[in-house]
Design a protein around this motif. Structure first.
Motif, short mmCIF file in Angstrom:
data_model
loop_
_atom_site.label_atom_id
_atom_site.label_comp_id
_atom_site.label_asym_id
_atom_site.label_seq_id
_atom_site.Cartn_x
_atom_site.Cartn_y
_atom_site.Cartn_z
N ILE A 193 0.81 -1.22 0.00
CA ILE A 193 0.00 0.00 0.00
C ILE A 193 0.84 1.26 0.00
N GLN A 194 2.05 1.20 0.55
CA GLN A 194 2.86 2.41 0.66
C GLN A 194 3.21 3.04 -0.68
N PRO A 195 3.65 2.26 -1.70
CA PRO A 195 3.92 2.89 -3.00
C PRO A 195 2.66 3.50 -3.63
N VAL A 196 1.51 2.87 -3.37
CA VAL A 196 0.26 3.41 -3.90
C VAL A 196 -0.01 4.79 -3.31
N GLY A 235 -11.07 11.60 6.15
CA GLY A 235 -10.78 10.22 6.51
C GLY A 235 -9.62 9.66 5.70
N CYS A 236 -9.59 9.94 4.40
CA CYS A 236 -8.49 9.48 3.56
C CYS A 236 -7.17 10.12 3.99
N SER A 237 -7.24 11.38 4.41
CA SER A 237 -6.04 12.07 4.87
C SER A 237 -5.44 11.37 6.07
N PHE A 238 -6.28 11.05 7.06
CA PHE A 238 -5.79 10.35 8.25
C PHE A 238 -5.24 8.98 7.90
N ALA A 239 -5.93 8.26 7.00
CA ALA A 239 -5.50 6.92 6.63
C ALA A 239 -4.15 6.94 5.93
N ALA A 240 -3.96 7.89 5.02
CA ALA A 240 -2.69 7.98 4.29
C ALA A 240 -1.54 8.32 5.24
N GLU A 241 -1.80 9.20 6.21
CA GLU A 241 -0.76 9.60 7.15
C GLU A 241 -0.34 8.44 8.05
N ARG A 242 -1.25 7.56 8.35
CA ARG A 242 -0.90 6.43 9.19
C ARG A 242 -0.23 5.30 8.43
N ALA A 243 -0.58 5.16 7.18
CA ALA A 243 0.03 4.10 6.38
C ALA A 243 1.43 4.48 5.89
N LEU A 244 1.65 5.78 5.62
CA LEU A 244 2.94 6.23 5.11
C LEU A 244 3.30 7.58 5.72
N PRO A 245 3.66 7.62 7.00
CA PRO A 245 3.94 8.91 7.65
C PRO A 245 5.32 9.46 7.28
N ALA A 303 1.56 12.65 5.29
CA ALA A 303 1.84 11.53 4.39
C ALA A 303 3.10 11.83 3.58
N ASP A 304 3.97 10.85 3.47
CA ASP A 304 5.25 11.03 2.78
C ASP A 304 5.08 10.75 1.29
N TYR A 305 4.24 11.56 0.65
CA TYR A 305 3.97 11.35 -0.77
C TYR A 305 5.00 12.07 -1.64
N ARG A 306 4.98 11.79 -2.94
CA ARG A 306 5.90 12.39 -3.89
C ARG A 306 5.13 12.92 -5.09
N ILE A 307 5.54 14.08 -5.60
CA ILE A 307 4.91 14.65 -6.80
C ILE A 307 5.95 15.05 -7.84
N GLY A 308 7.20 14.66 -7.64
CA GLY A 308 8.24 14.94 -8.61
C GLY A 308 8.48 16.44 -8.81
N ALA A 309 8.69 16.83 -10.06
CA ALA A 309 8.99 18.23 -10.37
C ALA A 309 7.82 19.16 -10.09
N LEU A 310 6.63 18.59 -9.93
CA LEU A 310 5.46 19.43 -9.64
C LEU A 310 5.57 20.14 -8.28
N LYS A 311 6.51 19.69 -7.44
CA LYS A 311 6.68 20.36 -6.14
C LYS A 311 7.16 21.80 -6.31
N TYR A 312 7.66 22.14 -7.49
CA TYR A 312 8.08 23.52 -7.76
C TYR A 312 6.92 24.37 -8.27
#
Length: 305
Positions: A6-9, A48-58, A203-212
């Protein structure tokens, strides 16, 4: 094994799900004229999704645990979201009394109308946010938001109600003056709430170059650094476009954030209770201090951390 899968997702799919999925559902519901209760339900699901994502991949496991701030944050979120819904509800009255000219592009596809509203609102909110770090009376109210010591989705909804009203007014007033429709305003309200959840997400998500380009958590953490001046960066709500133009964009891929770097160095004992935070801007202790500027050693330490 389940957690490993689930973490890569979440890392790469959480942001598209929220920005395209949840916001897309809000746009569809608003365009169809569905009851506003559906939008409220959608927003609760997003939380709810926000809390779930933070717990699965903090990003920081510690930030998932309440530090005596859980009830306060719920109070801030409840009051501020209620105010947001009320403000949307009175838009028809405002439009009937203050619209200067109906210049709204009603013929555009609905999704493009919402995108236009987002971009216009982003400018007003960003400039008000910027001013709130420069004007003492505005900082009194904005300081409530900067008192946080952990960085998670609900922090985005933790604002003094008067400051939230000011920010939203700055973002929406130009839209109302040119004939903002109620259904577009309803969709905009949801996108604002979703953006705040994403922007402050643990949540430790990634958005690549879009972070700029997009004003999400990787960049917004720099805004919450506790030292005066150093945290005066990345003011955008939806995009970082205006920060690039204002010269306030900041990003360092090597930095790692902890609770010790958050809050306000000048006000380490800022009130933590909800009612005390509502009252603090009106007290002498709520004034803007200039003693929070970092020392050279703190700047070097911050750069290394």
């Amino acid at each position: 094994m389940h957690r490993t899968l689930i973490q890569p997702v979440i890392r790469y799919g959480y942001v598209p799900f929220m920005l395209l999925g949840v916001n897309g559902a809000a746009v569809a519901l608003a365009a169809s004229g569905a009851s506003k209760l559906w939008l409220v339900g959608l927003l609760l699901a997003a939380i709810g999704c926000s809390f779930a994502a933070e717990r699965a991949l903090p990003y920081e496991q510690e930030w998932n645990s309440p530090a005596g701030d859980g009830g306060r944050d719920v109070a801030h979120a409840g009051v501020n979201e209620l105010l947001l819904l009320v403000s949307v509800g009175i838009i028809p009255l405002l439009a009937a009394t203050v619209t200067v000219a109906d210049l709204w592009p009603h013929s555009w596809p609905f999704v493009l109308q919402v995108l236009a509203a987002i971009l216009i609102a982003d400018l007003g909110i960003t400039l008000t946010h910027y001013a709130s770090h420069k004007v003492g009376v505005l900082w009194r109210f904005h300081a409530v938001h900067h008192s946080i010591k952990r960085f998670y989705g609900f922090n985005g909804l933790m604002k003094h109600p008067l400051h939230q009203t000011l920010e939203m007014s700055a973002g929406v007033a130009p839209l109302i003056l040119i004939g903002l429709p109620l259904d577009v305003a309803s969709a905009l309200a949801v996108t604002v709430a979703v953006q705040l959840l994403l922007q402050h997400s643990n949540a430790d998500y990634r958005i690549g170059a879009l972070k700029y380009v997009l004003a999400l958590n990787e960049g917004h953490r720099f805004h919450h650094l506790k030292w005066a001046g150093i945290g005066d960066v990345n003011f955008g709500l939806f995009t970082l476009t205006w920060d690039h133009l204002l010269g306030t964009f900041s990003y360092d891929p090597t930095r790692r954030f902890t609770s010790d770097q958050l809050g306000m160095a000048a006000k380490p004992n800022y009130p933590t209770a909800y009612l005390a935070q509502l009252a603090e801007p009106f007290r002498a202790s709520g004034s803007c201090h200039t003693t929070g500027a970092p020392t050279d050693d703190e700047v070097l330490s911050a750069a290394r951390d």
